[in-house]
Design a protein around this motif. Structure first.
Motif, PDB file in Angstrom:
ATOM      1  N   ILE A 115     -25.632  28.369  37.673  1.00  0.00           N
ATOM      2  CA  ILE A 115     -25.816  27.183  38.507  1.00  0.00           C
ATOM      3  C   ILE A 115     -24.470  26.631  38.955  1.00  0.00           C
ATOM      4  CG2 ILE A 115     -26.643  24.793  38.503  1.00  0.00           C
ATOM      5  CD1 ILE A 115     -28.808  25.649  36.562  1.00  0.00           C
ATOM      6  N   SER A 116     -23.526  26.621  38.042  1.00  0.00           N
ATOM      7  CA  SER A 116     -22.169  26.177  38.342  1.00  0.00           C
ATOM      8  C   SER A 116     -21.235  26.935  37.401  1.00  0.00           C
ATOM      9  CB  SER A 116     -22.026  24.659  38.129  1.00  0.00           C
ATOM     10  OG  SER A 116     -22.167  24.332  36.757  1.00  0.00           O
ATOM     11  N   ILE A 159     -34.695  33.409  40.710  1.00  0.00           N
ATOM     12  CA  ILE A 159     -33.604  33.445  39.728  1.00  0.00           C
ATOM     13  C   ILE A 159     -33.700  34.698  38.862  1.00  0.00           C
ATOM     14  CG2 ILE A 159     -33.394  30.937  39.725  1.00  0.00           C
ATOM     15  CD1 ILE A 159     -34.685  30.898  36.944  1.00  0.00           C
ATOM     16  N   SER A 210     -29.859  27.209  47.361  1.00  0.00           N
ATOM     17  CA  SER A 210     -28.741  26.259  47.252  1.00  0.00           C
ATOM     18  C   SER A 210     -29.240  24.827  47.206  1.00  0.00           C
ATOM     19  CB  SER A 210     -27.778  26.434  48.439  1.00  0.00           C
ATOM     20  OG  SER A 210     -27.160  27.698  48.407  1.00  0.00           O
ATOM     21  N   VAL A 213     -30.653  24.094  43.756  1.00  0.00           N
ATOM     22  CA  VAL A 213     -29.561  23.912  42.793  1.00  0.00           C
ATOM     23  C   VAL A 213     -28.911  22.550  42.978  1.00  0.00           C
ATOM     24  CG1 VAL A 213     -27.247  24.716  42.163  1.00  0.00           C
ATOM     25  CG2 VAL A 213     -29.099  26.370  42.459  1.00  0.00           C
TER      26      VAL A 213
END
Length: 259
Positions: A115-116, A159, A210, A213
């Motif tokens: 995610i990051s 995912i 995106s 998220v």
């Protein structure tokens, strides 16, 4: 009982596995924030880990249902034993009709959907078997209800595709997502297999992914702010509570003076 806010804050940064993560990612920040806070504060009375272990042994070792049921009856919190038994029985019923190839398992590594830089969602099938010359990843979820809307279903398969099925060994493989919700067919209510095959749900576009998220990340910070506010309020109340002598403290002081 005192709330451990440090643990709550740490939990915000540790998303659960794929199916549980997508369950609280909604189309808007407000609902997603509420779901994250509920997740962080919640403590489920049981997990489906015993049932998953028994199903995995069925797929990889070919154990019989009696052996699988004995296994789930011995482990885990008592509150979840009936649910795990029902999950196992439902899988065996499905397997009798489907006929998965046992004792033909493939070793694999657990993957993550990033995610990051610091936050990742664990993603992995329960088992991978070889069937008709192909790898077949099997993603299993034990929920008794599948309360995922269309967007969340697409997010889940996306995912899994991004983190796992896009790997070289599985790019051309089939895959199955197995759920076992309770359904009423008019005669009885029982768990029945709900099977998604790879390709049943359209993957999110890069832009849609995106956006999902971004909603999660914004909601995550909002959830963190809620927990921090509660922590600050608890800290302000604590000195006042500490200054009020308890009945036990007064009694102990009197006893000391009497001596």
């Amino acid at each position: 009982m005192a709330v451990d806010y440090a643990k709550l804050l740490a939990k915000i940064d540790r998303p659960p596995s794929g199916p549980n993560w997508v369950r609280f990612v909604h189309d808007d920040v407000v609902r997603t924030t509420k779901s994250i806070v509920s997740f962080v504060k919640g403590a489920p009375p049981f997990t489906y880990a015993p049932g998953y272990a028994a199903i995995k042994d069925r797929l990889q070792l070919g154990i019989e249902m009696g052996t699988a049921l004995k296994a789930v009856q011995r482990v885990g919190p008592p509150a979840g034993r009936k649910q795990n038994e029902e999950l196992v029985m439902s899988f065996f019923e499905h397997d009798q009709a489907r006929g998965y190839a046992a004792r033909n398992a493939v070793e694999f590594e657990r993957e993550v959907f990033r995610i990051s830089r610091d936050i990742a969602v664990p993603v992995a099938p329960l088992s991978i078997i070889r069937e008709r010359g192909q790898f077949l990843p099997l993603f299993v979820c034990g929920w008794s209800e599948v309360k995922l809307n269309e967007h969340q279903r697409r997010l889940l398969v996306t995912i899994c595709e991004d983190a796992f099925l896009s790997l070289t060994d599985y790019q051309k493989s089939p895959a199955e997502f197995l759920f076992f919700p309770k359904t009423d067919d008019g005669a009885e209510t029982k768990r029945r297999a709900e099977v998604w095959h790879r390709g049943d749900y359209r993957l999110l576009t890069d832009r849609e992914l995106s956006e999902a998220v971004e909603v999660f990340l914004e909601a995550r910070e909002a959830a963190r702010a809620i927990i921090l506010k509660e922590m600050a309020e608890a800290a302000r109340r604590k000195p006042v509570e500490d200054e009020v002598p308890s009945v036990h403290a007064e009694r102990d002081l009197l006893s000391f003076d009497d001596d």
